[in-house]
Design a protein around this motif. Structure first.
Motif, PDB file in Angstrom:
ATOM      1  N   LEU A 118       4.373  -3.498  -0.064  1.00  0.00           N
ATOM      2  CA  LEU A 118       3.359  -2.504   0.331  1.00  0.00           C
ATOM      3  C   LEU A 118       3.958  -1.375   1.163  1.00  0.00           C
ATOM      4  CD1 LEU A 118       0.133  -4.571   1.124  1.00  0.00           C
ATOM      5  CD2 LEU A 118       0.834  -3.446  -0.989  1.00  0.00           C
ATOM      6  N   ASN A 119       4.928  -1.680   2.045  1.00  0.00           N
ATOM      7  CA  ASN A 119       5.515  -0.571   2.822  1.00  0.00           C
ATOM      8  C   ASN A 119       6.593   0.163   2.016  1.00  0.00           C
ATOM      9  OD1 ASN A 119       8.176  -1.676   3.334  1.00  0.00           O
ATOM     10  ND2 ASN A 119       7.274  -3.030   4.863  1.00  0.00           N
ATOM     11  N   GLY A 120       6.961  -0.394   0.856  1.00  0.00           N
ATOM     12  CA  GLY A 120       7.844   0.317  -0.073  1.00  0.00           C
ATOM     13  C   GLY A 120       9.326   0.167   0.206  1.00  0.00           C
ATOM     14  N   PHE A 121       9.699  -0.536   1.275  1.00  0.00           N
ATOM     15  CA  PHE A 121      11.124  -0.677   1.623  1.00  0.00           C
ATOM     16  C   PHE A 121      11.555  -2.099   1.306  1.00  0.00           C
ATOM     17  CE2 PHE A 121      15.062  -0.542   3.859  1.00  0.00           C
ATOM     18  CZ  PHE A 121      15.369   0.790   4.110  1.00  0.00           C
ATOM     19  N   ARG A 122      11.972  -2.316   0.063  1.00  0.00           N
ATOM     20  CA  ARG A 122      12.296  -3.669  -0.386  1.00  0.00           C
ATOM     21  C   ARG A 122      13.729  -4.076  -0.064  1.00  0.00           C
ATOM     22  NH1 ARG A 122       8.743  -1.701  -3.956  1.00  0.00           N
ATOM     23  NH2 ARG A 122       7.142  -3.039  -4.854  1.00  0.00           N
ATOM     24  N   GLU A 123      14.630  -3.067  -0.083  1.00  0.00           N
ATOM     25  CA  GLU A 123      16.049  -3.412   0.119  1.00  0.00           C
ATOM     26  C   GLU A 123      16.781  -2.287   0.831  1.00  0.00           C
ATOM     27  OE1 GLU A 123      18.167  -3.041  -3.905  1.00  0.00           O
ATOM     28  OE2 GLU A 123      16.138  -3.596  -4.467  1.00  0.00           O
ATOM     29  N   ARG A 164      12.876  -4.025   9.465  1.00  0.00           N
ATOM     30  CA  ARG A 164      12.446  -2.934  10.357  1.00  0.00           C
ATOM     31  C   ARG A 164      11.174  -2.267   9.825  1.00  0.00           C
ATOM     32  NH1 ARG A 164      17.142  -1.990  13.628  1.00  0.00           N
ATOM     33  NH2 ARG A 164      18.315  -3.863  13.137  1.00  0.00           N
ATOM     34  N   ALA A 165      11.113  -2.103   8.501  1.00  0.00           N
ATOM     35  CA  ALA A 165       9.922  -1.494   7.897  1.00  0.00           C
ATOM     36  C   ALA A 165       8.695  -2.393   8.104  1.00  0.00           C
ATOM     37  CB  ALA A 165      10.162  -1.244   6.410  1.00  0.00           C
ATOM     38  N   VAL A 166       8.903  -3.699   8.040  1.00  0.00           N
ATOM     39  CA  VAL A 166       7.797  -4.640   8.275  1.00  0.00           C
ATOM     40  C   VAL A 166       7.318  -4.540   9.724  1.00  0.00           C
ATOM     41  CG1 VAL A 166       7.197  -7.107   8.414  1.00  0.00           C
ATOM     42  CG2 VAL A 166       8.480  -6.247   6.443  1.00  0.00           C
ATOM     43  N   VAL A 167       8.272  -4.462  10.653  1.00  0.00           N
ATOM     44  CA  VAL A 167       7.904  -4.361  12.077  1.00  0.00           C
ATOM     45  C   VAL A 167       7.062  -3.106  12.329  1.00  0.00           C
ATOM     46  CG1 VAL A 167       8.838  -3.994  14.406  1.00  0.00           C
ATOM     47  CG2 VAL A 167       9.875  -5.709  12.905  1.00  0.00           C
ATOM     48  N   LEU A 168       7.452  -1.995  11.734  1.00  0.00           N
ATOM     49  CA  LEU A 168       6.731  -0.733  11.972  1.00  0.00           C
ATOM     50  C   LEU A 168       5.344  -0.722  11.352  1.00  0.00           C
ATOM     51  CD1 LEU A 168       9.575   1.884  11.354  1.00  0.00           C
ATOM     52  CD2 LEU A 168       8.523   1.332  13.560  1.00  0.00           C
ATOM     53  N   THR A 169       5.226  -1.356  10.171  1.00  0.00           N
ATOM     54  CA  THR A 169       3.968  -1.221   9.410  1.00  0.00           C
ATOM     55  C   THR A 169       3.048  -2.426   9.487  1.00  0.00           C
ATOM     56  OG1 THR A 169       4.992  -2.137   7.411  1.00  0.00           O
ATOM     57  CG2 THR A 169       5.094   0.271   7.698  1.00  0.00           C
ATOM     58  N   GLY A 170       3.586  -3.609   9.774  1.00  0.00           N
ATOM     59  CA  GLY A 170       2.771  -4.824   9.692  1.00  0.00           C
ATOM     60  C   GLY A 170       2.405  -5.179   8.264  1.00  0.00           C
ATOM     61  N   LYS A 171       3.237  -4.731   7.315  1.00  0.00           N
ATOM     62  CA  LYS A 171       2.977  -4.996   5.897  1.00  0.00           C
ATOM     63  C   LYS A 171       4.229  -5.500   5.201  1.00  0.00           C
ATOM     64  CE  LYS A 171      -0.435  -1.307   5.662  1.00  0.00           C
ATOM     65  NZ  LYS A 171      -0.701   0.072   5.236  1.00  0.00           N
ATOM     66  N   TYR A 172       4.028  -6.356   4.186  1.00  0.00           N
ATOM     67  CA  TYR A 172       5.129  -6.857   3.369  1.00  0.00           C
ATOM     68  C   TYR A 172       5.856  -5.716   2.662  1.00  0.00           C
ATOM     69  CZ  TYR A 172       4.528 -11.921   3.744  1.00  0.00           C
ATOM     70  OH  TYR A 172       4.514 -13.224   4.203  1.00  0.00           O
ATOM     71  N   SER A 173       7.099  -5.985   2.259  1.00  0.00           N
ATOM     72  CA  SER A 173       7.958  -4.971   1.636  1.00  0.00           C
ATOM     73  C   SER A 173       7.298  -4.297   0.427  1.00  0.00           C
ATOM     74  CB  SER A 173       9.272  -5.614   1.177  1.00  0.00           C
ATOM     75  OG  SER A 173       9.909  -6.275   2.245  1.00  0.00           O
ATOM     76  N   ASN A 198      16.979   1.753   0.253  1.00  0.00           N
ATOM     77  CA  ASN A 198      15.702   2.465   0.079  1.00  0.00           C
ATOM     78  C   ASN A 198      15.556   3.483   1.208  1.00  0.00           C
ATOM     79  OD1 ASN A 198      13.724  -0.438  -1.018  1.00  0.00           O
ATOM     80  ND2 ASN A 198      15.049   0.925  -2.139  1.00  0.00           N
ATOM     81  N   SER A 199      14.601   4.400   1.052  1.00  0.00           N
ATOM     82  CA  SER A 199      14.319   5.350   2.120  1.00  0.00           C
ATOM     83  C   SER A 199      12.871   5.133   2.561  1.00  0.00           C
ATOM     84  CB  SER A 199      14.521   6.779   1.595  1.00  0.00           C
ATOM     85  OG  SER A 199      14.361   7.698   2.653  1.00  0.00           O
ATOM     86  N   PHE A 200      12.691   4.938   3.848  1.00  0.00           N
ATOM     87  CA  PHE A 200      11.351   4.618   4.366  1.00  0.00           C
ATOM     88  C   PHE A 200      10.417   5.822   4.211  1.00  0.00           C
ATOM     89  CE2 PHE A 200       8.335   4.146   8.012  1.00  0.00           C
ATOM     90  CZ  PHE A 200       7.756   2.955   7.616  1.00  0.00           C
ATOM     91  N   ASP A 201       9.235   5.581   3.684  1.00  0.00           N
ATOM     92  CA  ASP A 201       8.224   6.635   3.570  1.00  0.00           C
ATOM     93  C   ASP A 201       7.574   6.833   4.942  1.00  0.00           C
ATOM     94  OD1 ASP A 201       6.051   8.244   3.178  1.00  0.00           O
ATOM     95  OD2 ASP A 201       4.962   6.820   1.902  1.00  0.00           O
ATOM     96  N   GLY A 202       8.082   7.840   5.656  1.00  0.00           N
ATOM     97  CA  GLY A 202       7.634   8.070   7.029  1.00  0.00           C
ATOM     98  C   GLY A 202       6.255   8.692   7.143  1.00  0.00           C
ATOM     99  N   SER A 203       5.616   8.967   5.985  1.00  0.00           N
ATOM    100  CA  SER A 203       4.267   9.539   6.059  1.00  0.00           C
ATOM    101  C   SER A 203       3.210   8.443   6.210  1.00  0.00           C
ATOM    102  CB  SER A 203       3.980  10.366   4.804  1.00  0.00           C
ATOM    103  OG  SER A 203       3.842   9.510   3.684  1.00  0.00           O
ATOM    104  N   GLN A 204       3.619   7.180   6.040  1.00  0.00           N
ATOM    105  CA  GLN A 204       2.628   6.107   6.087  1.00  0.00           C
ATOM    106  C   GLN A 204       2.255   5.721   7.525  1.00  0.00           C
ATOM    107  OE1 GLN A 204       4.139   2.104   4.719  1.00  0.00           O
ATOM    108  NE2 GLN A 204       6.085   3.185   4.602  1.00  0.00           N
ATOM    109  N   GLN A 205       1.174   4.982   7.636  1.00  0.00           N
ATOM    110  CA  GLN A 205       0.704   4.500   8.931  1.00  0.00           C
ATOM    111  C   GLN A 205       1.737   3.564   9.570  1.00  0.00           C
ATOM    112  OE1 GLN A 205      -3.441   2.697   9.409  1.00  0.00           O
ATOM    113  NE2 GLN A 205      -2.185   0.883   9.164  1.00  0.00           N
ATOM    114  N   THR A 206       2.045   3.781  10.840  1.00  0.00           N
ATOM    115  CA  THR A 206       2.946   2.866  11.550  1.00  0.00           C
ATOM    116  C   THR A 206       2.374   2.572  12.940  1.00  0.00           C
ATOM    117  OG1 THR A 206       4.242   4.650  12.569  1.00  0.00           O
ATOM    118  CG2 THR A 206       5.027   3.825  10.435  1.00  0.00           C
ATOM    119  N   ALA A 207       2.845   1.495  13.522  1.00  0.00           N
ATOM    120  CA  ALA A 207       2.392   1.129  14.873  1.00  0.00           C
ATOM    121  C   ALA A 207       2.677   2.230  15.898  1.00  0.00           C
ATOM    122  CB  ALA A 207       3.013  -0.202  15.291  1.00  0.00           C
ATOM    123  N   PRO A 208       3.901   2.814  15.920  1.00  0.00           N
ATOM    124  CA  PRO A 208       4.128   3.874  16.918  1.00  0.00           C
ATOM    125  C   PRO A 208       3.168   5.049  16.792  1.00  0.00           C
ATOM    126  CG  PRO A 208       6.144   3.422  15.659  1.00  0.00           C
ATOM    127  CD  PRO A 208       5.138   2.429  15.225  1.00  0.00           C
TER     128      PRO A 208
END
Ligand code: CA
Length: 495
Positions: free
Chosen positions: A89-94, A78-87, A97-107
């Motif tokens: 880089l988006n920080g959500f490996r497993e 789900r984190a990959v879908v939102l960010t277009g980045k590998y785990s 984890n808690s998704f860093d919602g301050s980062q750039q996302t598609a929505p």
């Protein structure tokens, strides 16, 4: 049409051939929905458990056979879908984890491009959703009956079957939206994630049939590294009472409990009395599992039908791209497993079907292009006519959707699974070119490689890593892993 936008300080001109009207984007996303359980993909379950509504999307659009994920597990995908980045880089490996919602996302970027954005259903990223005008999400995994939906920060309880309710709430949002703006809507089911509790109306579905077993149900893992034999995701020994519906997970109302219990209790008592052992017990487990899984899929398919009917009835079909996918594939008894995580085909592959009238020719089947959940974010932005930031790691699928695969499209796909120990699956990474697949298990205690030739061995039963005739392939694929790790910026300590 000319559109002006500022990107990293430079004025660039983006020529948009898509006309003035930005299309709506409806992203229907399931959890653990294997291609083996979608009849448009064919296979031994297609006739027994058809999915006519998802198939309609395929008939009117494109179906991908080589859609892969970068990390085959719920939250990370789900984190990959939102960010277009590998785990990494988006920080959500497993999961956990808690998704860093301050980062750039598609929505967020789609909101800036003029879209109304909403997510309804499964989120599973721990932190509260950011970047959506409206969110209405299950807490964690959620449950199949009587879900609580965190609705823009408030807990709201619902009574009924979650798959139906997610569609009800999706339609409610559609009815309340501003019709003068395009929408980006993620309608995301919990189903068919375990523990598989069917809708009451589907309890009898498949009851009188014997579902065919996959040929690898009794895989003994002798043809590979010792990683697979350390699994704890076996149909024989690891399902537990809740997954087998010998216990129920949802907090039912008394009336609901009665209906559910009336169906399962006599069968459960007969199972306990029979005291099955060995392969017979595994076979009973498989039938119980696959039937409930396919019943949960049936509700998903019906609800896809409801959304497609809504688009038809509200004259939205023509200007809406509908994308159907899952966070990853799943084992439906192959290799003796339920669950996902491995880079083997059944969980590495994910369903991907898209319909976009006037843009995607009907009935296309894309057999060869290697596409990825890494590509979704750029695709959403490209469909919207928005600029795609250069730090997205997956390219837009729009040219392929339109039938023009770019010359420089990826020929290989990198995979990296981090959730060490989950269901006994060791950390691994690897690469495939669609024909060969090289997997590295770096952890102490395993420290091994596997290589498969998918043409000769589509079920991946025998690693040919040590085969002398594979020397060139081995060398080439190892080099490719390093190239891709460099390209995607995988940290040295994770290689
Ligand atoms: Ca999942």
């Amino acid at each position: 049409m000319l559109k002006l936008s500022f990107l990293t300080g430079f004025l660039i001109v983006v020529a948009s051939a898509r006309g003035a009207e930005q299309p709506n984007i409806l992203f229907i996303f399931c959890d653990d929905h294997a291609t083996q359980a979608i009849s448009a993909y064919g296979g031994p379950l297609a006739e027994l458990a058809p999915t006519p509504n998802i198939d309609r999307l395929a008939e009117e659009g494109i179906l991908f056979r080589k859609a892969y994920v970068t990390n085959s597990i719920c939250g990370p995908s789900r984190a990959v879908v939102l960010t277009g980045k590998y785990s990494h880089l988006n920080g959500f490996r497993e999961n956990g984890n808690s998704f860093d919602g301050s980062q750039q996302t598609a929505p967020k970027l789609l909101g800036k491009a003029g879209y109304q954005t909403a997510i309804v259903g499964k989120w599973h990223l721990k932190s509260a959703p950011t970047g959506f005008d409206h969110y209405e999400v299950l807490k964690g995994q959620g449950q199949y009956y009587n879900p609580m939906l965190i609705t823009n920060g408030e807990n709201v309880n619902h009574e009924g079957y979650t798959t139906d309710i997610i569609t009800d709430r999706t339609i409610k949002w559609l009815n309340q939206r501003d019709p003068d703006k395009p929408f980006f809507l993620m309608s995301q089911h919990k189903a068919p994630h375990g523990r598989w509790e069917p809708a009451f109306r589907h309890l009898e579905f498949l009851e009188d049939v014997e579902v065919p077993e996959p040929p690898t149900l009794f895989d003994d893992y002798s043809g590979r590294s010792k990683a697979a034999s350390q699994h704890t995701m076996g149909i024989a020994d690891h399902m537990g009472d809740s997954r087998l519906m010998l216990k129920y997970s949802s907090k039912f109302t008394p009336e609901q409990f009665q209906i559910f219990d009336r169906f399962f209790r006599p069968k459960n008592e007969a199972f306990h009395a029979a005291n099955l052992t060995g392969k017979e017990r595994t076979r009973w487990h498989y039938q119980r599992y696959i039937k409930n899984y396919l019943r949960c899929v049936k509700a998903v398919d019906e609800n896809v039908g409801r959304l497609l009917a809504y688009l038809d009835e509200n004259e939205l079909t023509e200007n809406t791209i509908v994308i159907y996918s899952s966070d990853q594939g799943f084992y439906l008894g192959e290799h003796g497993w339920f669950d996902k995580r491995w880079m083997y085909e059944e969980s590495f592959r994910t369903p991907l079907i898209a319909r976009w009238p006037g843009k995607i020719a009907p009935g296309l089947v894309n057999e060869e292009d290697i596409v990825s959940n890494l590509d979704f974010a750029a695709t959403f932005l490209d469909v919207a006519g928005a600029s795609i930031p250069s730090d997205l790691q997956g390219p837009s699928l729009v040219p392929i959707l339109e039938g023009n695969t770019p010359e420089d499209w990826r020929k290989t796909h990198y995979y990296h699974y981090y959730e060490t120990g989950g269901h006994g699956v060791a950390l691994h990474f690897g690469v495939t070119d669609g024909r060969y697949k090289l997997i590295r298990f770096p952890e102490e205690g395993i420290n091994d490689w596997e290589l498969y030739d998918l043409k000769r061995d589509p079920n991946e039963m025998k690693s040919v890593y040590d085969s002398p005739e594979m020397a060139q392939v081995r060398k080439r694929m190892k080099k490719e892993i390093t190239l891709l790790q460099d390209h995607y910026g995988v940290p040295e300590e994770e290689r």
